[in-house]
Design a protein around this motif. Sequence first.
Motif, short mmCIF file in Angstrom:
data_model
loop_
_atom_site.label_atom_id
_atom_site.label_comp_id
_atom_site.label_asym_id
_atom_site.label_seq_id
_atom_site.Cartn_x
_atom_site.Cartn_y
_atom_site.Cartn_z
N ASP A 180 12.95 -5.29 -11.64
CA ASP A 180 13.72 -4.08 -11.38
C ASP A 180 13.75 -3.76 -9.90
O ASP A 180 14.79 -3.34 -9.36
CB ASP A 180 13.14 -2.91 -12.17
N ARG A 181 12.65 -3.97 -9.20
CA ARG A 181 12.60 -3.70 -7.76
C ARG A 181 13.41 -4.73 -6.98
O ARG A 181 14.01 -4.41 -5.95
CB ARG A 181 11.15 -3.67 -7.28
N THR A 240 6.71 -5.23 -3.81
CA THR A 240 5.39 -4.90 -4.35
C THR A 240 5.48 -4.68 -5.85
O THR A 240 6.53 -4.28 -6.37
CB THR A 240 4.80 -3.65 -3.69
N THR A 241 4.39 -4.92 -6.53
CA THR A 241 4.30 -4.68 -7.96
C THR A 241 4.08 -3.18 -8.22
O THR A 241 3.84 -2.40 -7.29
CB THR A 241 3.15 -5.48 -8.58
N ASP A 242 4.11 -2.80 -9.48
CA ASP A 242 3.89 -1.39 -9.83
C ASP A 242 2.51 -0.90 -9.41
O ASP A 242 2.33 0.30 -9.13
CB ASP A 242 4.07 -1.19 -11.34
N ASP A 243 1.53 -1.82 -9.37
CA ASP A 243 0.19 -1.41 -8.94
C ASP A 243 -0.03 -1.60 -7.44
O ASP A 243 -1.16 -1.55 -6.95
CB ASP A 243 -0.89 -2.13 -9.75
N GLY A 244 1.07 -1.84 -6.68
CA GLY A 244 0.99 -1.81 -5.23
C GLY A 244 0.57 -3.09 -4.55
O GLY A 244 0.10 -3.06 -3.41
N ARG A 245 0.78 -4.23 -5.18
CA ARG A 245 0.41 -5.50 -4.57
C ARG A 245 1.65 -6.19 -4.01
O ARG A 245 2.70 -6.21 -4.64
CB ARG A 245 -0.25 -6.39 -5.62
N PRO A 276 8.51 -8.07 -9.60
CA PRO A 276 9.03 -6.91 -10.33
C PRO A 276 10.56 -6.97 -10.35
O PRO A 276 11.22 -6.61 -9.36
CB PRO A 276 8.52 -5.73 -9.51
#
Length: 578
Positions: free
Chosen positions: A419-420, A166-171, A417
């Motif tokens: 880093d994730r 997921t992205t930082d905004d939760g997608r 992302p």
Amino acid sequence: MDSPTPISLDVLVIGAGAAGLRAAIELAEADRDVLVIGKRKHGDAHTVWAAGGINAALGSLDPEDRWDIHAADTLNEGHLVNDARAVEVLARNAPERVLELDRWGADFSRTDDGEINQRYFGAQSFRRTCFKGDVTGRAILEALVGQAKRLGIPYRQNTFVTEILTTDDGRAVGAIAYDMDTGEPIVFHARAVVLAAGGHTSVYTRSSSRPDENTGDAQALAYNAGAPLRDMEFVQFHPTGKLWPEEERGHLVTEAVRGEGGRLFNTEGERFMERYSPKQMELDARDVVARANYAEIQAGRGTPNGGVWLDISHREDEYLRDRLPRMVQEFADVGVDITSEPMEVAPTAHYAMGGVEVVDFETCETAIPGLFAAGESVAGVHGANRLGGNSLAETVVFGQIVGAHLAQTLPEPADLPTDRVQAALDRLDALEAADGTHEPLALIDRLRRIMWDHAGIIRDEDGMIEGLAKLQALRRDAADLRVQADRTSDRFEQAVNLGFMITTSEAILRAALERAESRGAHYRSDHPETAPEWRKNIRVTKDADGRMALDAVPAQDPTPAVQQALAEDHELDYHHLE
């Protein structure tokens, strides 16, 4: 570990059973770039174990049957905590999906005049369950695989997803996986992700699943990504699982045996369902029959192996070989001739009514933008107990719906992302190198005993509190795991499964402890009555500290058409079978 080059595509479908394949077929027909991935070889999905049939109000034998009566039966079996809109979508669309499967080669059994045949199934008002002998799931999966191959849909087998990205905004924008044949890590980058990876009944000692299937992958993947779970306390125990041989313990004796007139007896020769359900007998709801079997066994009227007898030997040999060929053969392989002697059976964990919460059943999207779900992965359709024959219907109905939605409306691309991605890959490395004390399989066996003893057919507050304490102790031991095996090994797979199973099991126990009543498959001896104020759904979410949090929301009311069908109070007269 260096990050591998991402595999980019429109839609990643996780799970290669009926729901995943039906979604992929819809996407491929719209020329979307779709990839289906599965943990096993192509065509070896858990769908093949669904033997008895698929529900659709075709009216082949009972022309008075209607989609709204199908919906009413589903709501009654779910004790009115189903998602009412999901039930209506299922019942309305099931006939079209069944006819489609038939065109694609499912080759359902026929009546004398050439219509798709239908049989009785428990708690249904009419003969609504379409079938091919007792191999319906296999016939359906083979039809879907055949259609997928005709469309050239790409597929990766032996691929195990460990995290949703997921992205930082939760997608949701992809997933991390590894190749079970080579051990290589894989990064998927997708505009949308569809979870269709089944349920979680393998958290129990006796289950109708294979030991390495239905281990809660979808539920834990979604929860870890931030999606709520729902109805996790509702786990269906099928009345009739095998007791032996040991390697088949818990495997299903299909409900089709009772649908074709099978009778249950205790060791005193009593047909005991006359005491528990004199009107519907062996074809009452699965939770009712399972608890009756359990009660007989607990009262000392069970068989030497701890079961009851299921007998269909009063039917003609030729009829049984035609309608139940797999059951005849499976029992013959272990020296039991079901045409002349009974089968020894006992309840077994069979189906998860709970799972990932879907916010809109017209799209199948979860609370995580870009993350969709279908099939047994999902909660909502079945409520407190699943109507037999609805599982296969659910897979193809909602598989088609999510595929059609994404074919028309794909999310805009988003970057991975990095880093994730790296953190997820590092977690794979750390698990592979784990050099602790505890063996993964030993902890899985321990977890299954905890769940069977403390969150099984009959539950109470003290037992569930004890179960949660044992599970927390097991979680601490799992942090000291010994793997030291490459990713192609069974040990590594078991280590990944264990993590998913712990998460899913905690959700089951916490939700079951919260629901202070008995409803459907959730039976509490300390709260044996159904409480009107508990006509609501329990949601499990991850709080800001990473702990499980619970809340409850009121259950939906059905539409007027379905309310009218409920008011008509249709009910099967079992004695038509006598």
